[in-house]
Design a protein around this motif. Structure first.
Motif, mmCIF file in Angstrom:
data_model
loop_
_atom_site.group_PDB
_atom_site.id
_atom_site.type_symbol
_atom_site.label_atom_id
_atom_site.label_comp_id
_atom_site.label_asym_id
_atom_site.label_seq_id
_atom_site.Cartn_x
_atom_site.Cartn_y
_atom_site.Cartn_z
ATOM 1 N N GLY A 20 0.815 -1.210 0.000
ATOM 2 C CA GLY A 20 0.000 0.000 0.000
ATOM 3 C C GLY A 20 0.848 1.259 0.000
ATOM 4 N N ALA A 21 1.940 1.252 0.786
ATOM 5 C CA ALA A 21 2.848 2.399 0.811
ATOM 6 C C ALA A 21 3.539 2.582 -0.539
ATOM 7 N N CYS A 22 3.862 1.481 -1.185
ATOM 8 C CA CYS A 22 4.495 1.544 -2.508
ATOM 9 C C CYS A 22 3.560 2.212 -3.516
ATOM 10 N N LEU A 23 2.305 1.793 -3.530
ATOM 11 C CA LEU A 23 1.328 2.417 -4.434
ATOM 12 C C LEU A 23 1.171 3.900 -4.130
ATOM 13 N N ASP A 63 16.963 12.879 -1.643
ATOM 14 C CA ASP A 63 16.361 13.786 -0.668
ATOM 15 C C ASP A 63 15.286 13.111 0.176
ATOM 16 N N ASP A 64 14.750 11.961 -0.294
ATOM 17 C CA ASP A 64 13.678 11.277 0.423
ATOM 18 C C ASP A 64 14.020 9.792 0.519
ATOM 19 N N ALA A 65 15.117 9.515 1.206
ATOM 20 C CA ALA A 65 15.612 8.131 1.282
ATOM 21 C C ALA A 65 14.626 7.201 1.973
ATOM 22 N N GLY A 66 13.871 7.710 2.955
ATOM 23 C CA GLY A 66 12.906 6.862 3.661
ATOM 24 C C GLY A 66 11.575 6.752 2.969
ATOM 25 N N GLY A 67 11.380 7.507 1.875
ATOM 26 C CA GLY A 67 10.126 7.458 1.130
ATOM 27 C C GLY A 67 10.351 6.938 -0.279
ATOM 28 N N ARG A 70 12.985 4.163 -1.127
ATOM 29 C CA ARG A 70 12.808 2.755 -0.745
ATOM 30 C C ARG A 70 12.532 1.858 -1.938
ATOM 31 N N TRP A 71 11.983 2.442 -3.006
ATOM 32 C CA TRP A 71 11.438 1.622 -4.079
ATOM 33 C C TRP A 71 12.392 1.535 -5.259
ATOM 34 N N SER A 72 12.078 0.632 -6.150
ATOM 35 C CA SER A 72 12.926 0.392 -7.311
ATOM 36 C C SER A 72 12.980 1.620 -8.222
ATOM 37 N N PHE A 73 14.177 1.988 -8.628
ATOM 38 C CA PHE A 73 14.370 3.102 -9.554
ATOM 39 C C PHE A 73 13.641 2.823 -10.869
ATOM 40 N N SER A 74 13.715 1.588 -11.343
ATOM 41 C CA SER A 74 13.086 1.236 -12.616
ATOM 42 C C SER A 74 11.565 1.331 -12.544
ATOM 43 N N SER A 75 10.994 0.945 -11.404
ATOM 44 C CA SER A 75 9.534 1.040 -11.276
ATOM 45 C C SER A 75 9.089 2.498 -11.270
ATOM 46 N N GLN A 76 9.901 3.387 -10.704
ATOM 47 C CA GLN A 76 9.561 4.803 -10.724
ATOM 48 C C GLN A 76 9.689 5.372 -12.130
ATOM 49 N N GLN A 77 10.680 4.902 -12.877
ATOM 50 C CA GLN A 77 10.767 5.304 -14.282
ATOM 51 C C GLN A 77 9.540 4.830 -15.058
ATOM 52 N N ALA A 78 9.049 3.634 -14.749
ATOM 53 C CA ALA A 78 7.854 3.125 -15.415
ATOM 54 C C ALA A 78 6.644 4.003 -15.105
ATOM 55 N N THR A 79 6.554 4.525 -13.880
ATOM 56 C CA THR A 79 5.452 5.437 -13.524
ATOM 57 C C THR A 79 5.553 6.735 -14.313
ATOM 58 N N LEU A 80 6.766 7.253 -14.503
ATOM 59 C CA LEU A 80 6.944 8.459 -15.311
ATOM 60 C C LEU A 80 6.611 8.188 -16.784
ATOM 61 N N GLN A 140 11.348 -5.138 -4.318
ATOM 62 C CA GLN A 140 12.207 -4.247 -3.527
ATOM 63 C C GLN A 140 11.366 -3.402 -2.588
ATOM 64 N N GLY A 141 11.733 -3.401 -1.327
ATOM 65 C CA GLY A 141 11.010 -2.638 -0.322
ATOM 66 C C GLY A 141 9.860 -3.391 0.301
ATOM 67 N N VAL A 142 9.507 -4.548 -0.239
ATOM 68 C CA VAL A 142 8.385 -5.345 0.273
ATOM 69 C C VAL A 142 8.876 -6.687 0.801
ATOM 70 N N GLY A 143 9.724 -7.361 0.033
ATOM 71 C CA GLY A 143 10.241 -8.660 0.439
ATOM 72 C C GLY A 143 9.718 -9.779 -0.446
ATOM 73 N N HIS A 144 9.838 -11.007 0.037
ATOM 74 C CA HIS A 144 9.393 -12.190 -0.703
ATOM 75 C C HIS A 144 7.910 -12.416 -0.398
ATOM 76 N N VAL A 145 7.069 -12.221 -1.406
ATOM 77 C CA VAL A 145 5.623 -12.344 -1.226
ATOM 78 C C VAL A 145 5.164 -13.654 -1.842
ATOM 79 N N ARG A 146 4.371 -14.384 -1.080
ATOM 80 C CA ARG A 146 3.897 -15.682 -1.572
ATOM 81 C C ARG A 146 2.862 -15.493 -2.682
ATOM 82 N N VAL A 147 2.919 -16.380 -3.688
ATOM 83 C CA VAL A 147 2.048 -16.308 -4.860
ATOM 84 C C VAL A 147 1.204 -17.576 -4.930
ATOM 85 N N HIS A 148 -0.089 -17.394 -5.191
ATOM 86 C CA HIS A 148 -0.959 -18.551 -5.438
ATOM 87 C C HIS A 148 -0.845 -18.893 -6.932
ATOM 88 N N ARG A 149 0.117 -19.744 -7.227
ATOM 89 C CA ARG A 149 0.419 -20.074 -8.628
ATOM 90 C C ARG A 149 -0.443 -21.255 -9.048
#
Length: 394
Positions: A20-23, A63-67, A70-80, A140-149
């Motif tokens: 939720g924080a990532c979103l 400037d916002d290391a704790g915000g 925390r997240w992947s640089f590439s994912s932020q580029q994807a948002t841009l 990144q920033g979340v960890g290993h999340v289990r998947v219902h595969r």
């Protein structure tokens, strides 16, 4: 072929909070980038591009290391890039003379997905392959999340996305080089007519049911929406009421999707060539209300018809049919639907009076009588085979 595979995530409470924080941080980044573009153009007439904003990311993260940091640089580029695509689509609509629809800020609940453009860059699919019974995705920033595969994936994973639907979290894998799964030839061809009474009617007279999922849930949905309307904005009870309405809509969407998959699979298994109407669903379901100067007629009836057409889910069905046909090596042909429901399949006479009722067809020239949808499906099949012969001759 390129295909997407969607799996349910099983995050812990702590991981769900991190997702939720990532979103929320990606939504903030999107809105800040949009404000940057708006302000630069309004104050100085400067158009800010994706490259300019991407170059500023490293300073924002520092400037916002704790915000944001925390997240992947590439994912932020994807948002841009997502914002950049919104602007390109806006300018394309302006050039085409359509309603522009300037990109808008994303409010809470209006930004529900984040993309990682490359497996291994801030994310990792099947991050614990040595685990004997479960699959995990590392974010990144979340960890290993289990998947219902629930099924195997094919091809190789290109991008990974996470999306939120109500209280559920899903991971979407976009895979390249997915092998086809050809089915044995049947030698059969068919034309299909899409409708409201029946979802699909074939030229051979078969009918596939339209379950009307939205209509079946209408009473519960109306009660939930009335309950929502009574709640105070910003309150905790209103958020719960919104979640109930969203859950009902989500269930209807999943039911419609499931039925579309099953109906498309029946057709792909039975026929080598499938001809369908090239429908312009957006135009067909446009409101008839008109304007103050030129008000529309039969507005309530048209609104009910629009609701029924959208409930049938023609667009979803045709999209699923297309990719299943491609995978099974079946041929799919789209034809212009104009006049197919008013033309006699026996003599070719076209007249409005041929369509006696919604279900009955009786030719005023030769007397041919048939189910209206079957007659239309036969005309659709003939038009598709004619297009096929013309293409082969060319």
């Amino acid at each position: 072929m390129r295909r997407s595979f969607t799996f349910l995530l099983r995050p812990t409470v702590k991981q769900a909070a991190a997702l939720g924080a990532c979103l929320e941080d990606h939504r903030t980044l999107y809105n800040a980038a949009l404000e940057h573009r708006r302000t630069a153009y309004a104050k100085a007439g400067v158009s800010v591009r994706y490259g300019d904003q991407s170059a500023e990311l490293k300073h924002i993260r520092a400037d916002d290391a704790g915000g944001q940091g925390r997240w992947s640089f590439s994912s932020q580029q994807a948002t841009l890039r997502r914002l950049d695509r919104a602007f390109r689509a806006f300018f394309d609509r302006v050039k085409a003379g359509r309603t522009p629809g300037f990109p808008r800020f994303k409010g809470r609940g209006r930004f529900d997905s984040v993309e990682w453009p490359k497996d291994g860059d801030g994310c990792r699919w099947d991050s614990q392959p040595e685990h004997p019974s479960a699959t995990f995705v590392r974010l990144q920033g979340v960890g290993h999340v289990r998947v219902h595969r629930h099924r195997p994936i094919r091809g190789w994973v290109k991008t990974i996305s996470v999306k939120r639907e109500g209280s559920r979290w899903y991971v979407v894998l976009s895979c390249d080089d997915v092998p086809a799964e050809p089915l044995p030839a049947t030698g059969a061809v068919t034309g299909i007519d899409l409708g409201v009474a029946w979802l699909v009617t074939t030229s051979g007279g078969e009918h596939l049911a339209n379950p009307r999922h939205l209509a079946a849930t209408a009473d519960r949905l109306a009660a939930a929406q009335r309950d929502l309307a009574r709640k105070k904005r910003g309150s905790k009870r209103r958020r719960k009421a919104v979640a109930r309405v969203a859950a009902l809509h989500g269930k209807v969407r999943r039911q419609r999707l499931d039925h579309a998959h099953k109906a498309a699979l029946v057709l792909v298994r039975d026929y080598d060539v499938i001809v369908h109407e090239d429908l312009r669903i957006t135009n067909m379901t446009r409101s008839a209300s008109g304007t103050i100067e030129a008000p529309g007629r039969n507005v309530a009836q048209k609104a009910g018809l629009n609701r029924s057409m959208l409930d049938a889910g023609w667009g979803v069905f045709l999209q699923i049919l297309a990719y299943k046909a491609e995978s099974a090596r079946r041929e799919l042909i789209a034809v212009n639907p104009a006049g197919t429901s008013r033309t006699c399949a026996r003599c070719g006479h076209r007249a409005k009076d041929n369509r006696v009722t919604q279900a009955a067809f009786a030719c005023t020239a030769c007397g041919h009588a048939a189910h209206a949808d079957v007659n239309a499906a036969v005309n659709i099949l003939r038009a598709g085979l004619a297009l096929r012969r013309a293409a082969e001759a060319a």
